[in-house]
Enzyme design. Sequence first.
Site, PDB file in Angstrom:
ATOM      1  CD  GLU A 363      -3.273  -0.914   1.770  1.00 56.16           C
ATOM      2  OE1 GLU A 363      -3.739   0.242   1.851  1.00 56.16           O
ATOM      3  OE2 GLU A 363      -3.817  -1.901   2.264  1.00 56.16           O
ATOM      4  N   GLY A 364       1.909   1.218  -0.826  1.00 53.23           N
ATOM      5  CA  GLY A 364       2.840   2.331  -0.940  1.00 53.23           C
ATOM      6  C   GLY A 364       4.032   2.114  -0.032  1.00 53.23           C
TER       7      GLY A 364
END
Length: 641
Positions: A363-364
């Site tokens: 998620e990044g």
Amino acid sequence: MLYQTTEQHEELRNKIRAFAEEEVKPIAFMLDKNNDFPYDMVKELAKMGMMGIPYEKKYGGAGLDVISYAIAVEELARVDGGAGVILSAHTSLGTYPIYAFGNEKQKKKYLVPLCKGEKLGAFGLTETNAGSDAGGTETTAVLEGDHYVLNGGKIFITNAPIADTYVIFAVTTPGIGTKGISAFIVEKGWEGFDFGDHYDKMGIRSSSTAELVFNDVKVPKENLLGNEGQGFKIAMATLDGGRIGIAAQALGIAQGAFEHAVEYSKERVQFGIPIAHQQINSFKIADMATKLRCARFLIYSAAELKGHHEPYGMESAMAKQYASDIALEVVNDALQIYGGTGYLKGMEVERAYRDAKICTIYEGTNEIQRVVIASHIIGKPPKTESSTMMQQKGPITGQRKKMIFNSGTAQERVDNLVESLKNDGYDFTIGIDPMTPITLADRVVSAGKGIGPQKNMKLIEDLAYQAGAAIGSSRPVAETLKYLPLNRYVGMSGQKFSGNLYIACGISGAGQHLKGIREATTIVAINKSKNAPIFKNADYGIVGDVLEILPLLTKALDNGEAKKQAPPAVKMHKPTIKKEASPWTSYVCNGCGYEYDPAVGDPENGIAPGTTFENLPDEWVCPICGESKAAFVEVQKEEEE
């Protein structure tokens, strides 16, 4: 201001903690050991109304706030990191896009069963060439009548293949970067929607993670989420909220390890006192507690901002980056307090140590979080004329011929392949020991999971003999299915093949496998999925069932005589792949010599990449000297010889 959660928050915490301790903790070790998904846990959470915590009751949710959601993820992850991310991915990634961008019809059909826990959700953005850089998305969706035709694939998808509903991002308008990406709701079970292997991960092993494969999947027009071209916006908005869930997961993992370490340090006696009272350990414990408190405040603050519809993108990035960074520090210190005992399999701190790392990646990555945070403070960097937005990333194995035989009968496809290989200089009258080490073999025939039952390995053996090749495999065939010894699997994490001919049979083409064969002179792929990544990385390919193709190929390579001993291998040269001419027509300014390239556009002045010169607004002027469009002349392309 009193920084304290409400009584309702703590009641929920106690409820989830009791559930986690009673239902998840007893099976956490086996879930981790066997790479198993906790189906019963998800069912029970659904019964408790926890699968739609932050969504309105009218949609089947619990009607609670975002802090409540963060607490639930935290408490599950405190016992098992994988359990926490199952809820996080479902709630933040699989459900939120439909809630925030779906129309009422979509919400009634998909959001309600997701919130009730009747369906499990997932989110498909990541691809081999599209991770932190979503602009590298290669999955396509082409509108044909009343439906889109989806082709491509996704990797590292949390909750796959268990999930029922997937939010998928695909390119609907090629050539304009992220502005051409759209989002779709895709259902498990649709024709052409298949799954790759369940990844064998270092940590969060109770969380199922798999590859998605789309072969001409028909997606109804009404399943377009938002409008065409809004996909990137939807993805980024979703990830902003998803970072709160991952931060909470990291916090829970660290909290659990911290509590175990404190308990152990009070019991373990050395030099006549519990080790907790030795200053080096008491200071560790103090620092760990401080980091956990800071992380918790960051997470709850971001959650509160989101719940009150305030801007929270920077704060959620801060929470995710900080919580996951300190989670590594806390679990490391917790394991250090345990000493050698903590390094043993079966210890909670050992599992927490493995579970925590992924929180800094998905998620990044935390590097991307820092970019996000900095951009909120100092703004985004200026765009330059040399923008690489439109550059296509090449295949992992380098430039290849990509001659894929996908038409005609199976026999015709095989004949075309054999003719091509012989034209390239391959002699199939010679042979080698099929157990020749992969690193020394001139040719290898490898089996993937597409080969099916072990009895079908006879097809690989027969083909390897006629091709004069050694036998290899993908990692799952050797490690999971155990059809071959571990020293036969090919890939970045296994044996690297740098010989001449590599024939991949039923191998989809995971990145780590492709990196292990990138030095091969010629790569041949045989797979039933036309969108298997292996085809983009192959010189030749046959789209077809390996059980049908392999016997035909074996027969075609059989000259009716015993194979002669192969001479010492000589590395063949890869063919030179002619670079395709640019499809764009460029124009040069007579005033200053500036060249307008449609592939780049003029982003500084609002002209998107992919805009032809003819489609430039009449008021557009040269960004260097200010001359009008009339001052530009067409660049004549050189004629090919």
